[in-house]
Write an enzyme that holds these catalytic residues in place. Structure first.
Site, mmCIF file in Angstrom:
data_model
loop_
_atom_site.group_PDB
_atom_site.id
_atom_site.type_symbol
_atom_site.label_atom_id
_atom_site.label_comp_id
_atom_site.label_asym_id
_atom_site.label_seq_id
_atom_site.Cartn_x
_atom_site.Cartn_y
_atom_site.Cartn_z
ATOM 1 N N HIS A 585 -3.566 -3.509 5.407
ATOM 2 C CA HIS A 585 -3.894 -2.514 4.387
ATOM 3 C C HIS A 585 -2.707 -2.178 3.491
ATOM 4 O O HIS A 585 -2.866 -1.501 2.462
ATOM 5 C CB HIS A 585 -4.403 -1.238 5.061
ATOM 6 C CG HIS A 585 -5.311 -0.423 4.190
ATOM 7 N ND1 HIS A 585 -5.472 -0.664 2.849
ATOM 8 C CD2 HIS A 585 -6.102 0.659 4.470
ATOM 9 C CE1 HIS A 585 -6.316 0.212 2.336
ATOM 10 N NE2 HIS A 585 -6.715 1.030 3.307
ATOM 11 N N ASP A 589 -6.692 -3.691 -0.044
ATOM 12 C CA ASP A 589 -7.501 -2.476 0.056
ATOM 13 C C ASP A 589 -8.889 -2.818 0.589
ATOM 14 O O ASP A 589 -9.307 -3.984 0.601
ATOM 15 C CB ASP A 589 -7.629 -1.806 -1.318
ATOM 16 C CG ASP A 589 -6.305 -1.210 -1.793
ATOM 17 O OD1 ASP A 589 -5.472 -0.852 -0.928
ATOM 18 O OD2 ASP A 589 -6.101 -1.148 -3.014
#
Length: 615
Positions: A585, A589
């Site tokens: 992450h 995204d």
């Protein structure tokens, strides 16, 4: 002169290795390119060969210690230290008796240690026995030329059995031409000639076993061939001498007397595979020389009731209760291999389970599988090196990344029907089976080209991001030692057939312990078929230096709502699977992950692969 043994580079990004086992002890003699130690890295386990012949003078890194690439592991004395080490046993036992061995045959058995160096000093005597066909000389040779050595034939393979010589003494051979066939517990293979010339001498006969690095034969020029031609002239004294000096190689030309056991004596020049009756008059003589690989005669002597099998195969048969006399070998010359024993054990289990299955009621439906207690229950064992490496990598990945997983559901009914139509013709044309896996790999790499954020690497030290312009796909393979991930290089440029062949090739290398460090390095993205054992989906862990991994769940048939163009919404049985994308992450995204998964889903459900699979 001292030669340093260092840890070589074992693949891209490999910076260190752990010594798992030393194959030689300090003071032992080693030959050039003979396996010296085993090293484990986070990519692969491998053997490190000796860079030169000599004596292992000093070990600098102990077992289970980790050092960086280039670190000194040991020192080999390849100059004055080598002869000193060879003569040391002679001095330790009876230095004064060495010159007395010629006039006093009775003292020869006690002087067995010098037999290791004597062949080099009495070269003219060896060709007489070595050229007689079996070629079972222990290394003494009157011919000069290029030595043919038994190469390393795979990880943990320490010996091999000569199953067939493809050339005879005196024949011409070309460079890289197959010279002989060798069988090990892992593979049957041909050994090519290292150079062109004439086969002057065969040192290891058929059905004899030799260690990796052992000298098998000598290849030289035609001018050197007379060394073999002189052999018939020497047998007269050579055949008389061994009657008292059967286990020794240096005594034949000094021993004129000819006792009664003369017919058996000529068979003794091959301590590696000779039968034991010949040395009966001096049964204690072979004991002082265990360094000359005395372990190999045991299997050979025991093969009177069956074909030769390696110690590993024999042990495996004993552990599984397999009678080797009932096993049909698939190796060279019908030899029994490890796979044959495993197949026989599985067949025996199925036969035992058959009566119980027949006795079960026909209407009982699906039965619970027979579950046997594992022998590991209640035991505490040392963690295997590969298991520890896998664990360390997983912890490093989890601690160094912000990982999470997104999942989508995919209807692959069209692909499954397409595969069923094409799989038989595909297998005949391409030589490999057509599994669903290549379709998933193809869809994944096509989507990576449109979403490079998932095919990238974070360079933490530089504070930069590298978006790769190639798709090198790591394929997770469930191996006996643990999970390994060989890499399909340039997968984005391959079609379905190319991906299928490469996947089968790499998986085969992993399961036969032939995988190399280069095969394990360079992945930019990884795919793991977690559904191969029935899991619907898994939260797979992103490997280090990558930002994404795709997990493929099990394919199941179940009713789903289908929006048909004519029938509208209807319920139909479809082939469904889950795709799980774990990602870092810090770079990817949730929206990026969803877009990538949606692209993969669209490619798979469209199923436009007819041309690639020949439909």
């Amino acid at each position: 002169m001292a030669v340093s043994v260092t840890l070589p580079a074992l693949g891209e990004s490999v910076t260190e290795g752990t010594v798992t086992r030393w194959l030689k002890a300090e003071g032992e003699r080693v030959e050039a390119d003979e396996p010296l130690l085993e090293v484990s890295t986070d990519k692969v386990d491998t053997e490190i060969p000796a860079p030169a012949a000599g004596v292992l003078a000093s070990i600098k890194v102990a077992e289970d210690e980790t050092v960086e690439v280039g670190a000194e592991l040991a020192i080999i004395d390849d100059g004055s230290g080598a002869p000193a080490a060879e003569s040391a046993p002679a001095q330790a036992e009876a230095p004064a008796e060495a010159p007395a061995a010629q006039p006093e045959p009775a003292a020869a058995p006690a002087q067995e240690a010098p037999a290791q160096e004597a062949p080099k000093q009495e070269a003219p005597a060896a060709p007489a026995g070595g050229a007689q066909g079996s070629g079972a000389s222990t290394g003494s040779t009157g011919a000069s030329g290029t030595d043919v050595l038994l190469p390393a034939l795979g990880e943990s393979v320490t010996e091999g059995t000569v199953t067939r010589w493809l050339k005879e003494v005196g024949e011409e051979v070309a460079e890289d031409e197959p010279l002989l066939e060798v069988s090990t517990d892992k593979v049957d293979t041909e050994i090519p000639a290292p150079t062109a010339g004439t086969l002057l001498e065969i040192l290891v006969g058929e059905d004899e076993t030799a260690e990796v690095g052992a000298k098998l034969a000598v290849i030289g020029q035609k001018g050197a061939a007379p060394a073999q031609a002189e052999a018939p002239a020497a047998p007269a004294p050579a055949q008389e001498a061994p009657k008292q000096e059967a286990p020794k190689q240096e005594a034949p030309k000094q021993e004129a007397p000819a006792p009664a056991p003369a017919p058996q004596a000529p068979t003794t020049p091959a301590p590696q595979a000779v039968t034991t009756p010949a040395p009966d008059p001096v049964p204690a003589a072979p004991a002082p020389a265990p360094a000359a690989a005395p372990v190999t005669p045991a299997p050979a002597a025991g093969e009177a009731d069956a074909a030769y099998v390696t110690p590993l195969v024999r042990k495996l048969a004993q552990e599984n209760g397999v009678n080797l006399a009932t096993v049909k070998g698939t190796g060279v010359g019908g030899r029994i291999r490890k796979q044959d024993v495993i197949a026989a054990a599985e067949a025996a289990k199925q036969q035992q389970a058959a009566p119980a299955a027949a006795a079960a009621p026909a209407a009982s439906g699906t039965k619970a599988p027979a579950i046997e207690a594992s022998p590991l229950r209640g035991q505490t064992v040392k963690m295997p090196r590969m298991r520890k490496v896998i664990g360390d990598n997983m912890m490093k990945a989890l601690h160094g990344q912000a990982q999470l997983t997104s999942v989508v559901e995919v209807d692959i009914t069209k692909i499954m029907r397409m595969r069923n139509k094409a799989k038989d013709a595909f297998a005949q044309r391409e030589g490999v089976k057509l599994s669903p896996m290549p379709f998933f790999v193809k869809a994944a790499v096509q989507a990576l080209k449109a979403h490079p954020v998932v095919n990238a690497r974070i360079n933490e030290d530089e504070g930069t991001i590298t978006y790769f312009d190639t798709e090198n796909i790591g394929i997770a393979v469930d191996a006996e030692k643990g999970l390994m991930t060989p890499v399909i290089k340039g997968a984005g440029d391959l079609n379905i057939a190319g991906i299928a062949r490469k996947t089968a090739e790499l998986a085969g290398k992993v399961r036969t312990n032939k995988i190399s460090p280069d095969d394990m390095s360079g992945a930019t993205f990884t795919i793991s078929n977690t559904g191969s054992r029935g899991a619907l989906f898994d939260t797979v862990i992103v490997p280090p230096n990558q930002v994404g991994i795709l997990g493929i769940g099990a394919t199941v048939k179940r009713p789903v709502v289908v929006d048909h163009p004519e029938l509208g919404e209807t319920i139909a049985v479809r082939h469904m699977t889950y795709l799980a994308l774990s990602y870092d992450h810090r770079l990817v995204d949730g929206a990026d992950a969803a877009r990538y998964l949606t692209t993969v889903k669209q490619i798979l459900e469209a199923g436009e692969f007819e041309t690639e699979i020949g439909l």
